[in-house]
Write a protein that holds these residues in place. Sequence first.
Motif, PDB file in Angstrom:
ATOM      1  N   UNK A 114      54.762  35.773  36.982  1.00  0.00           N
ATOM      2  CA  UNK A 114      53.532  35.555  36.220  1.00  0.00           C
ATOM      3  C   UNK A 114      53.725  34.605  35.048  1.00  0.00           C
ATOM      4  N   UNK A 151      54.264  31.148  36.021  1.00  0.00           N
ATOM      5  CA  UNK A 151      53.124  30.686  36.789  1.00  0.00           C
ATOM      6  C   UNK A 151      51.950  30.251  35.913  1.00  0.00           C
ATOM      7  N   UNK A 153      43.736  26.252  31.055  1.00  0.00           N
ATOM      8  CA  UNK A 153      43.603  25.841  32.462  1.00  0.00           C
ATOM      9  C   UNK A 153      42.476  26.670  33.041  1.00  0.00           C
ATOM     10  N   UNK A 154      41.691  26.111  33.934  1.00  0.00           N
ATOM     11  CA  UNK A 154      40.502  26.838  34.418  1.00  0.00           C
ATOM     12  C   UNK A 154      40.838  28.233  34.938  1.00  0.00           C
ATOM     13  N   UNK A 155      41.995  28.394  35.542  1.00  0.00           N
ATOM     14  CA  UNK A 155      42.297  29.699  36.147  1.00  0.00           C
ATOM     15  C   UNK A 155      42.714  30.750  35.122  1.00  0.00           C
ATOM     16  N   UNK A 156      42.736  30.394  33.830  1.00  0.00           N
ATOM     17  CA  UNK A 156      43.079  31.368  32.788  1.00  0.00           C
ATOM     18  C   UNK A 156      41.846  31.807  31.989  1.00  0.00           C
ATOM     19  N   UNK A 157      40.682  31.372  32.408  1.00  0.00           N
ATOM     20  CA  UNK A 157      39.473  31.600  31.607  1.00  0.00           C
ATOM     21  C   UNK A 157      38.588  32.682  32.227  1.00  0.00           C
ATOM     22  N   UNK A 158      37.728  33.265  31.383  1.00  0.00           N
ATOM     23  CA  UNK A 158      36.704  34.165  31.927  1.00  0.00           C
ATOM     24  C   UNK A 158      35.426  33.350  32.132  1.00  0.00           C
ATOM     25  N   UNK A 159      34.361  34.049  32.461  1.00  0.00           N
ATOM     26  CA  UNK A 159      33.210  33.295  32.938  1.00  0.00           C
ATOM     27  C   UNK A 159      32.456  32.521  31.857  1.00  0.00           C
ATOM     28  N   UNK A 214      36.159  31.044  27.966  1.00  0.00           N
ATOM     29  CA  UNK A 214      37.193  31.388  26.989  1.00  0.00           C
ATOM     30  C   UNK A 214      38.420  31.927  27.725  1.00  0.00           C
ATOM     31  N   UNK A 215      39.563  31.920  27.072  1.00  0.00           N
ATOM     32  CA  UNK A 215      40.741  32.559  27.682  1.00  0.00           C
ATOM     33  C   UNK A 215      40.400  34.022  27.995  1.00  0.00           C
ATOM     34  N   UNK A 216      40.803  34.476  29.143  1.00  0.00           N
ATOM     35  CA  UNK A 216      40.513  35.844  29.616  1.00  0.00           C
ATOM     36  C   UNK A 216      41.328  36.863  28.814  1.00  0.00           C
ATOM     37  N   UNK A 217      40.739  38.030  28.593  1.00  0.00           N
ATOM     38  CA  UNK A 217      41.417  39.090  27.855  1.00  0.00           C
ATOM     39  C   UNK A 217      42.747  39.501  28.484  1.00  0.00           C
ATOM     40  N   UNK A 218      42.841  39.466  29.789  1.00  0.00           N
ATOM     41  CA  UNK A 218      44.103  39.811  30.452  1.00  0.00           C
ATOM     42  C   UNK A 218      45.182  38.767  30.172  1.00  0.00           C
ATOM     43  N   UNK A 225      40.683  33.805  40.516  1.00  0.00           N
ATOM     44  CA  UNK A 225      41.945  33.128  40.781  1.00  0.00           C
ATOM     45  C   UNK A 225      43.061  34.087  41.184  1.00  0.00           C
ATOM     46  N   UNK A 242      53.070  35.428  42.046  1.00  0.00           N
ATOM     47  CA  UNK A 242      52.695  34.917  40.728  1.00  0.00           C
ATOM     48  C   UNK A 242      52.045  35.979  39.847  1.00  0.00           C
ATOM     49  N   UNK A 282      53.728  38.939  39.311  1.00  0.00           N
ATOM     50  CA  UNK A 282      54.814  39.887  39.057  1.00  0.00           C
ATOM     51  C   UNK A 282      55.629  39.482  37.826  1.00  0.00           C
ATOM     52  N   UNK A 293      50.398  42.075  31.814  1.00  0.00           N
ATOM     53  CA  UNK A 293      49.178  41.313  31.526  1.00  0.00           C
ATOM     54  C   UNK A 293      48.202  41.361  32.693  1.00  0.00           C
ATOM     55  N   UNK A 306      44.583  42.923  32.521  1.00  0.00           N
ATOM     56  CA  UNK A 306      43.411  42.121  32.891  1.00  0.00           C
ATOM     57  C   UNK A 306      42.558  42.819  33.941  1.00  0.00           C
ATOM     58  N   UNK A 321      40.732  45.698  32.238  1.00  0.00           N
ATOM     59  CA  UNK A 321      39.661  45.162  31.397  1.00  0.00           C
ATOM     60  C   UNK A 321      38.460  44.763  32.248  1.00  0.00           C
ATOM     61  N   UNK A 339      36.555  38.153  25.072  1.00  0.00           N
ATOM     62  CA  UNK A 339      37.806  37.972  25.787  1.00  0.00           C
ATOM     63  C   UNK A 339      37.775  38.712  27.113  1.00  0.00           C
ATOM     64  N   UNK A 340      36.758  38.443  27.917  1.00  0.00           N
ATOM     65  CA  UNK A 340      36.611  39.238  29.132  1.00  0.00           C
ATOM     66  C   UNK A 340      35.997  38.511  30.304  1.00  0.00           C
TER      67      UNK A 340
END
Lengths: 155, 155, 155, 155
Positions: free
Chosen positions: C20, C23, C43-49, C52-56, D23, D45, D47, D56, D60, D63, D151-152
Amino acid sequence: MRSNQALRELIEAVTNRPGYSRYVGTRIGEVSAGKVAMRLDRRPELLQSSGYFHGGVISGLADHAAGAAVTSALPPERFCLTVNLQVNFLAPADGVRLEARAEAIKMSGSVCSADVRVFSLRADDSETLCAVAFVTLRVVSMPAAPDASPARGAS
Amino acid sequence: MRSNQALRELIEAVTNRPGYSRYVGTRIGEVSAGKVAMRLDRRPELLQSSGYFHGGVISGLADHAAGAAVTSALPPERFCLTVNLQVNFLAPADGVRLEARAEAIKMSGSVCSADVRVFSLRADDSETLCAVAFVTLRVVSMPAAPDASPARGAS
Amino acid sequence: MRSNQALRELIEAVTNRPGYSRYVGTRIGEVSAGKVAMRLDRRPELLQSSGYFHGGVISGLADHAAGAAVTSALPPERFCLTVNLQVNFLAPADGVRLEARAEAIKMSGSVCSADVRVFSLRADDSETLCAVAFVTLRVVSMPAAPDASPARGAS
Amino acid sequence: MRSNQALRELIEAVTNRPGYSRYVGTRIGEVSAGKVAMRLDRRPELLQSSGYFHGGVISGLADHAAGAAVTSALPPERFCLTVNLQVNFLAPADGVRLEARAEAIKMSGSVCSADVRVFSLRADDSETLCAVAFVTLRVVSMPAAPDASPARGAS
């Protein structure tokens, strides 16, 4: 913005109402908008069985200080109720006095939060960080709305 | 494995030592290995300014019950100290009695944890879930190691 | 005490193992004994809808930085596993980069903890505190004991 | 009250928007008003370095499931944003799949909360409780208010 003196009077009034905070002997330290310190002197009925301040007493002081710190940064007529309390114990609270120093770190019209450091002070005034707490509160008008979760003192 | 009666005696002995837990009037409810209930009756000095049980009192009861639940599932001569306390307040604790029901959900030789539900009971015994807490504890031999963070009652 | 360079190499080795943390693109910032900063670029795959950066993602970065900070202050051959994670979100993480700054605030042979501040950085390097986290970890020898709860990267 | 099918469609729409949740491969399990399960299959990716699901990733998923559980019990046009996340890791998440089962346990017009149990599932469908999380969220109208702490994913 209320003066520090007005803030102190507000916080003293709340702390000195009959109930837990007065009963355990909570005293008010430094006060400014968004920052409040609260103290408790060692008394046998505040200790756990090893002779340290009890975790519930530390938690209650942190909660009360956090509520006061946030309230002091809100507009008049607005109060707050604790949503949750995260208390991390780092060292035995074996001093003669506890001091919780709370600082509001997020203010908004709905949910606020405060960071609290709790110190154990010895007779010579040296101190040890014995707990850190993070407290989340929600803002209400006085009187509290019916779905209030008012597990707190400073409101 | 100790009998439930032996567990109850152990928990009563710890709870009734001079200090916070005895002072606030903690009483012991159901006890079995890994599960302990603790109760507190309403008294003016346990309330916050709106007349509900104070958040610190709820936190202290949850902590004490969690410590007892974990201790009851440990081998004899092993005790535990609270590492952290996460208390979430859900409804006003406006009843005549609080009851914290703690269950050990992770046991190990080093770090354990308990889930606690705290209920506010009315005079007619109807109840409301007023808080949920999650408590993490570390295991120590008696007496506690010098780096102990012993902000607790049941140890 | 290992040098900062040796600490950085250790942390880079762990972070760059397949999984992770590598990655998602975790990069290492400042490193000294007990203090580690970690960064993630948007990066788009780290964002929520809402973009913003996702809480996870914020939680994972805080966890990884906390584990590295504590590990960097442990003796060689000792590692740590996360026990719990308290993450408080304060503002939208709407920047081009996240930076988690972790500091070990309690070290012991069994249970340690770290305080983490997570900032959202804009293109002009101005920053907003977007989350604060408190992470509790337990110390293990490598390899981890069988009752390990190893939900972490830095170990 | 929306039908379970309408709730599922809402949650699928949010989960499948471009971003973190889609993702990592989030799949939706059981859905009813106030209760939502979410799943993630094991992928390298996701783990940490011992081969378990990363903390994390567990955080996520918890959450996202909590946000969906609360949203599913809110009136239409109301959404929620995570205020804080308390994640307690109990056992290694060494299975082939994670499943987070979230239940809203406090609903109100301002602050809500959900209890989440995260299981690690093996290939034979046996399961281990690997984490418990408690998530506090605040309710917003869509679009989110400017002081949002978003953040969600589920909002």
